[in-house]
Design an enzyme around this catalytic site. Structure first.
Site, PDB file in Angstrom:
ATOM      1  N   ASP A 205       0.857  -1.183   0.000  1.00  0.00           N
ATOM      2  CA  ASP A 205       0.000   0.000   0.000  1.00  0.00           C
ATOM      3  C   ASP A 205       0.895   1.235   0.000  1.00  0.00           C
ATOM      4  OD1 ASP A 205       1.102   0.248   2.507  1.00  0.00           O
ATOM      5  OD2 ASP A 205      -0.786   0.207   3.587  1.00  0.00           O
ATOM      6  N   ASP A 207       1.408   4.784   2.215  1.00  0.00           N
ATOM      7  CA  ASP A 207       1.000   5.442   3.457  1.00  0.00           C
ATOM      8  C   ASP A 207       1.420   6.909   3.429  1.00  0.00           C
ATOM      9  OD1 ASP A 207       0.390   2.779   4.871  1.00  0.00           O
ATOM     10  OD2 ASP A 207       2.488   2.529   4.314  1.00  0.00           O
ATOM     11  N   ASP A 300      -3.362   4.791   2.359  1.00  0.00           N
ATOM     12  CA  ASP A 300      -3.767   5.205   3.712  1.00  0.00           C
ATOM     13  C   ASP A 300      -3.373   6.658   3.942  1.00  0.00           C
ATOM     14  OD1 ASP A 300      -4.619   2.644   4.215  1.00  0.00           O
ATOM     15  OD2 ASP A 300      -2.861   2.067   5.395  1.00  0.00           O
TER      16      ASP A 300
HETATM   17  N1  DCP Z   1       1.829   1.437  11.579  1.00  0.00           N
HETATM   18  C1  DCP Z   1       1.535   2.082  12.762  1.00  0.00           C
HETATM   19  N2  DCP Z   1       0.262   2.129  13.211  1.00  0.00           N
HETATM   20  C2  DCP Z   1      -0.721   1.551  12.505  1.00  0.00           C
HETATM   21  C3  DCP Z   1      -0.448   0.886  11.294  1.00  0.00           C
HETATM   22  C4  DCP Z   1       0.858   0.849  10.860  1.00  0.00           C
HETATM   23  O1  DCP Z   1       2.412   2.615  13.401  1.00  0.00           O
HETATM   24  N3  DCP Z   1      -1.956   1.628  12.962  1.00  0.00           N
HETATM   25  C5  DCP Z   1       3.206   1.434  11.114  1.00  0.00           C
HETATM   26  C6  DCP Z   1       3.884   0.129  11.027  1.00  0.00           C
HETATM   27  C7  DCP Z   1       4.360   0.006   9.634  1.00  0.00           C
HETATM   28  C8  DCP Z   1       4.019   1.310   8.966  1.00  0.00           C
HETATM   29  O2  DCP Z   1       3.169   1.993   9.839  1.00  0.00           O
HETATM   30  O3  DCP Z   1       5.734  -0.184   9.612  1.00  0.00           O
HETATM   31  C9  DCP Z   1       3.364   1.140   7.653  1.00  0.00           C
HETATM   32  O4  DCP Z   1       2.463   0.045   7.673  1.00  0.00           O
HETATM   33  P1  DCP Z   1       2.371  -0.963   6.471  1.00  0.00           P
HETATM   34  O5  DCP Z   1       1.547  -2.102   6.936  1.00  0.00           O
HETATM   35  O6  DCP Z   1       1.928  -0.247   5.254  1.00  0.00           O
HETATM   36  O7  DCP Z   1       3.861  -1.499   6.322  1.00  0.00           O
HETATM   37  P2  DCP Z   1       5.013  -1.087   5.340  1.00  0.00           P
HETATM   38  O8  DCP Z   1       4.681   0.171   4.631  1.00  0.00           O
HETATM   39  O9  DCP Z   1       6.235  -1.100   6.170  1.00  0.00           O
HETATM   40  O10 DCP Z   1       5.097  -2.287   4.335  1.00  0.00           O
HETATM   41  P3  DCP Z   1       4.310  -2.524   2.961  1.00  0.00           P
HETATM   42  O11 DCP Z   1       5.342  -2.360   1.910  1.00  0.00           O
HETATM   43  O12 DCP Z   1       3.809  -3.919   3.043  1.00  0.00           O
HETATM   44  O13 DCP Z   1       3.212  -1.522   2.847  1.00  0.00           O
HETATM   45 MG    MG Z   2       2.871   0.460   3.542  1.00  0.00          MG
END
Ligand code: DCP
Ligand code: MG
Length: 376
Positions: A205, A207, A300
């Protein structure tokens, strides 16, 4: 004597926030295996074993050399008995029989498929597995399943969403988000976080963190943004979560806590540059199915008050493992509580203000770790 000097091995911290972990992983063979084991334990809701494998994966991602002998991991933290067994087998046989077993396991295979659908977690997967369902095709065909709005979108855009988001797509979406936000709040700061901020070339995704410097806060911003996208026909799915933040509340002690920011989980329609529909529409084949010239992308958006922005940025940049260890380090080593909103010093009984990530690391007494070194 060991060629990995034990003086180096002894220095390796058990906390990934005290290590620099870039994307060049010399031990992918091992870390892929550990992540499969961890996922299988996650499906079984065995958090302890799941974390054991995730921590070991983080550690091996950090090592600046490929592990080829058991001696290489001597004296390192985060290597439990289960992990050691898997490493030993991979060194000796080239692969792990335990990992192979998991990959062939009927339950693992079904859960892996189910949880690849947006909106489907372990609990739902468990229910569907007990009903005898095994594949995404079976789920799609089963018209009796009660699906949430999120899951319906998950099935509708399944193929697009399982194919990862590229850096180029993330850049295209960044432009859209920045443009839309600035039409309502010209001074707003829009920052890409998550894996892309850590330098990843792919993600599941995209963010974004949005904040408005200065006193002005706009609770309506998120609503205005998605309303505009809706009008433009770009919004395929949207779920706005309103802020539940309470000022006096202590930071959450839970290591995997969600934060309380206003946020929205969306699926956006991203038009693909290279795909041209017009020639098809004018050709004789115009009654054929149109060529799809867009891709569904998970985006997100998180809105944060300016004073909490640095904490939100640190939390949302991840990686998950890095964030977990920051919180664990804060509480176990510093008697502080860290979450995405702030840092509380339990001894001084005060919240520590921070205007940048550097300041947060300094409050924690940690050396600064750059975003691209947080790929634990
Ligand atoms: N995170 C957070 N609180 C949340 C959700 C996520 O602090 N409620 C943090 C943990 C993750 C980061 O935000 O490291 C981004 O979440 P992702 O699940 O999108 O993870 P990544 O971006 O690291 O990986 P991907 O490439 O799968 O999107
Ligand atoms: Mg992500």
């Amino acid at each position: 004597e060991s060629e990995v000097p034990s003086c180096i091995a002894r220095k390796v911290s058990q906390y990934s926030c005290q290590r620099k972990t870039t994307l060049n992983n010399y031990n992918k063979k091992f870390t892929d295996a550990f992540e499969i084991m961890a996922e299988n334990y996650e499906f079984k809701e065995n958090e302890i074993f799941c974390l054991e494998f995730l921590r070991a994966a983080s550690l091996l991602k950090y090592l600046p050399f490929p592990v080829t002998r058991m001696k290489d991991i001597q004296g390192l933290p985060c290597i439990g008995d289960q992990v050691r067994d898997v490493i030993e087998e991979i060194i000796e046989e080239g692969e792990s029989s335990r990992v192979k077993e998991v990959l062939n396991d009927e339950r693992y295979k079904a859960f892996k498929q189910f949880t690849s659908v947006f909106g489907v977690g372990v609990k739902t997967s468990e229910k569907w597995y007990r009903m005898g369902l095994r594949t995404v095709e079976e789920l799609k065909a089963d018209k009796t399943l009660k699906l949430s709005k999120m899951q319906k979108a998950g099935f509708l855009y399944y193929e697009d969403l399982v194919s990862c988001v590229s850096k180029a797509e993330a850049d295209a979406v960044t432009l859209i988000v920045k443009n839309t936000v600035s039409t309502f709040l010209p001074d707003a700061l829009v920052t890409i976080t998550g894996g892309f901020r850590r330098g990843k070339k792919m993600g599941h995704d995209i963010d974004f963190l949005i904040t408005n410097p200065g006193p002005r806060e706009d609770d309506e911003l998120l609503h205005k943004v998605v309303d505009l996208w809706k009008k433009q026909g770009l919004l395929l799915y949207c779920d706005i979560i309103e802020s539940t933040f309470v000022e006096e509340q202590l930071p959450s002690r839970k290591v995997d806590a969600m934060d309380n920011f206003q946020k929205c989980f969306t699926i956006l329609k991203l038009y693909q540059p290279g795909v041209d529909n017009s020639s098809y529409n004018t050709s004789k084949k115009s009654d054929m199915a149109e060529i799809k010239d867009w891709k569904a992308i998970r985006v997100d958006l998180v809105i944060t008050p300016f004073e909490q922005y640095a904490y939100a940025l640190l939390g949302w940049t991840g990686s998950r493992e890095f964030g977990r260890d920051l919180r664990r380090y804060a509480s176990h080593e510093r008697k502080m509580i860290l979450d995405n909103h702030g840092l509380y010093d339990r001894r001084k009984r005060i919240f520590l203000k921070a205007g940048s990530e550097e300041e947060i690391f300094a409050h924690l007494g940690l050396d600064y770790v750059e975003p691209w070194e947080r790929n634990a």
